[in-house]
Design an enzyme around this catalytic site. Structure first.
Site, PDB file in Angstrom:
ATOM      1  N   GLY A 177       0.736  -1.255   0.000  1.00 60.00           N
ATOM      2  CA  GLY A 177       0.000   0.000   0.000  1.00 60.00           C
ATOM      3  C   GLY A 177       0.765   1.304   0.000  1.00 60.00           C
ATOM      4  N   GLY A 179       2.799   2.648  -2.265  1.00 64.04           N
ATOM      5  CA  GLY A 179       3.137   3.214  -3.565  1.00 64.04           C
ATOM      6  C   GLY A 179       2.318   4.450  -3.904  1.00 64.04           C
ATOM      7  CB  CYS A 182      -0.522   1.454  -4.317  1.00 60.30           C
ATOM      8  SG  CYS A 182      -1.256   0.030  -3.479  1.00 60.30           S
TER       9      CYS A 182
END
Length: 347
Positions: A177, A179, A182
């Site tokens: 999570g 990124g 993301c």
């Protein structure tokens, strides 16, 4: 239900405390590392940074450019087998991961490429590395590729790091999570602050003589430096390498009132609507999109960005007296902070 009360940290929560040093110049430090892979006994020497296996950044052109800096690329998995075979027969493949998922089609494609060219580095990539099936996939990969360096993930805790290493992974990819494109945390509520994830997974991996790759969460060179300080053996970047000539993103050019605006490039997560429409015809009925699509500034060639990243790491090393990159974790002390930057003139 249970609650863990001990604090978990992200890159934004800490700074690295400087230490007295005999180093006088950034030119005195060595940002390369020689790393040994436990399952093969092979070694690799270079600057341990990896371009993410996203179809915008994990490109053959990026592999050629980063090869000049001693860094690596995880190619995206959507290249045709013939193009991959031709690439892995060339020199840049010495610093390149072949990426695959977990379907039989992925394995058949890998076999087709290997029939024509050697593949020395494999990246087995899933969003959720916590399933028993994924552990079995890593075991299969090790059995069928005994001489290959295998990177597998993603996970964020020490127990699964150990499980993947024991199953056959040389490198465990850490991050759920963090990124820039993301949205897993937003959509699922699942994740783990990236700095703590790297610290805990690195500690688990190094106890077994395995390695970790910090995947996601870096927005500036200082975050890359913190990841190395936290024990990351490799750092994987997506957004920080987006927007360059070596990427395969669409360039957007617009004018406002007749004035040409700075060019931008499309960048998106591999679980976004954009990616799933491109490669799977859309978002499957049983799932939701966990990525977003953004426009990033077009930045020309990647060499200048790599110089900036490597320069930031060198400078960090002089601040803490680390002559070699492998010394950085031992010389790193993190201090928790309420704020990092003076933003009076903007971010």
């Amino acid at each position: 239900m249970r609650i863990e009360n001990d604090p978990k940290l992200d890159f934004k929560d800490v700074l690295i405390r400087p230490k007295r040093s005999t180093l006088a110049s950034r030119s005195e430090v060595d940002v390369t590392r020689t790393l040994r892979f436990m399952h093969t006994g092979r070694t690799w020497t270079g600057f341990p940074l990896v371009a993410a296996n996203m179809d915008v950044t994990g490109t053959m052109a990026m592999a050629g450019a980063l090869h000049r800096h001693g860094a690596m690329v995880a190619l995206h998995k959507h290249y045709p087998a013939d193009a991959l075979a031709d690439f892995f027969a060339g020199p840049a493949s010495a610093n390149t991961f072949y990426s695959l998922g977990t379907t039989e089609a992925d394995w058949e494609k890998l076999a087709a490429v290997k029939s024509r060219a050697p593949v020395h580095f494999l990246c087995i990539d899933v969003a959720n590395g916590y399933t028993e099936r994924f552990v079995e996939i890593v075991e299969r990969a090790r059995a069928e590729n005994p001489d290959a360096v295998i990177m597998a993930g993603n996970v964020v805790t020490g127990d699964m790091t150990e499980a993947l290493i024991l199953a056959g992974a040389d490198i465990v990819k850490v991050g759920i999570g963090p990124g820039s494109v993301c949205t897993t945390r937003k959509m699922t509520g699942v994740g783990y602050p990236q700095l703590s994830a790297v610290i805990e997974c690195a500690d688990a991996a190094h106890g077994l003589k395995g390695l970790v790759c910090a995947d996601g969460g870096c927005t500036v060179p200082g975050d890359v430096a913190k990841a190395y300080g936290a024990g990351a053996d490799f750092v994987m970047l997506g957004g920080m390498l987006a927007g360059h000539d070596e990427c395969e993103g669409e360039i957007v050019r617009e004018s406002v009132d007749g004035v040409e605006q700075p060019a931008k490039m499309i960048f998106y997560g591999m679980s976004s609507d954009t990616a799933m429409k491109k490669y799977a015809g859309g978002v499957a009925a049983y799932r939701a999109s966990e990525g977003k699509t953004v426009e990033v500034p077009y930045r020309g060639g990647v060499d200048a960005t790599m110089q900036e990243i490597m320069g930031g790491v060198r400078s960090m090393m002089t601040y803490i007296g680390a002559t070699k990159l492998k010394e950085v974790p031992k010389r790193t002390t993190f201090v928790m902070v309420g704020a990092q930057l003076n933003t009076v003139f903007g971010g």
